[in-house]
Design an enzyme around this catalytic site. Structure first.
Site, short mmCIF file in Angstrom:
data_model
loop_
_atom_site.label_atom_id
_atom_site.label_comp_id
_atom_site.label_asym_id
_atom_site.label_seq_id
_atom_site.Cartn_x
_atom_site.Cartn_y
_atom_site.Cartn_z
N ASP A 51 6.74 42.40 10.43
CA ASP A 51 5.82 41.26 10.39
C ASP A 51 5.29 40.93 11.79
OD1 ASP A 51 7.94 40.85 8.09
OD2 ASP A 51 6.12 39.78 7.50
N ASP A 93 9.17 46.91 14.38
CA ASP A 93 9.26 45.63 13.69
C ASP A 93 8.14 45.64 12.62
OD1 ASP A 93 9.72 42.77 13.25
OD2 ASP A 93 7.82 42.51 14.32
N ASP A 130 6.78 41.98 18.12
CA ASP A 130 5.83 40.92 18.49
C ASP A 130 6.47 39.59 18.80
OD1 ASP A 130 6.53 40.54 15.66
OD2 ASP A 130 5.08 38.91 15.77
MG LIG Z 1 7.75 40.41 13.99
#
Ligand SMILES: [Mg+2]
Length: 251
Positions: free
Chosen positions: A16, A14, A193
């Site tokens: 961001d 991923d 995240d």
């Molecule tokens: Mg993310």
């Protein structure tokens, strides 16, 4: 930690909140010096079995990590580039009807500080500047989708709620890569995240791979009740810096 020690792995990242620190808006993120080179080095170490799996457009990923054109999935799997430097494919997506767009515009105008990010086949409403509006925005958007958005679903992330085609996800993106070389036959590892990454976590674990959560979710709760493997994106970046050397050394 080196979960990649014992086998050939494929790495799914991923962007961001995993590689990049979250910024006030998606357009103001900063790519730290050295990250692009580190990604290039890791991709080479894995014989190309590294892909970015993001909610952003792939062209946006290319802008961030210029001059790389890594294998990537954008818009949570609605776009895919299956090979380094290859063509970006836009997968079939349910249209966002003009009436629905209009209603969403009205919703955004009614909530000062909420920002609409129009990604074409997907829309994201960011409420980082006005966190208190989150539940209301999410509820209103769910109502709109139920009435005007066949084939669309909502995806809640950190200070954002996204509208996208129900058929595409980070799981479908990882599965697409695992069906082709150089990913096929390798052990998949997914770093993410946010709740939007849980689809990716599930699919790599079903395939005998590893889910490596990054950081704590807003409010102190971890993704899917998991303990973070990395405290923050800076730890991920340090790990990536060291990974080619560790892979070469075989530990
Ligand atoms: Mg993310």
């Amino acid at each position: 930690m080196n979960p990649m020690a014992d086998c050939k792995c494929a790495l799914f990242l991923d962007v961001d909140g995993t590689l990049l620190d979250i910024a006030a808006t998606p357009s103001t993120v900063r790519v730290p010096p050295g990250l692009t080179r580190a990604l290039d080095n890791v991709a080479s170490s894995l014989d190309g079995a590294l892909a970015l799996i993001s909610g952003r457009l792939i062209e946006d990923l290319d802008r961030l990590f210029k001059p790389l054109h890594l294998p990537a999935a954008g818009l949570h799997g609605a776009e895919i580039r299956r090979s380094t430097g290859g063509r970006t494919e836009c997968l079939d997506c349910a249209p966002i009807a003009p009436a629905l767009r209009e209603a969403i515009n009205g919703l955004v105008e009614a909530h000062r500080g909420v920002q609409l990010e129009d990604k074409g086949h997907a829309l994201a409403l960011h409420y980082r500047a006005r966190p208190a509006a989150g539940p209301l925005i999410t509820h209103a958007l769910a109502q709109l989708v139920a009435h005007h958005g066949p084939g669309l679903s909502l995806l809640s992330g950190k200070m954002v709620v996204e509208l996208r085609d129900i058929r595409h996800s980070k799981a479908s993106a990882v599965s697409a890569f695992m069906a082709i070389q150089p990913f096929a036959g390798r052990r998949p590892i997914f770093l993410g995240d946010d709740r939007t990454d849980e689809d990716g976590f599930s699919v790599v674990e079903r395939g005998g791979g590893l889910a490596l959560p990054v950081g704590h979710r807003h409010g102190g709760h971890n993704i899917d009740g998991r303990e973070p493997a990395f405290a923050n994106p800076a730890e991920v970046r340090n790990w990536l810096d060291e990974l080619p050397g560790r892979l070469r050394a075989g530990f």
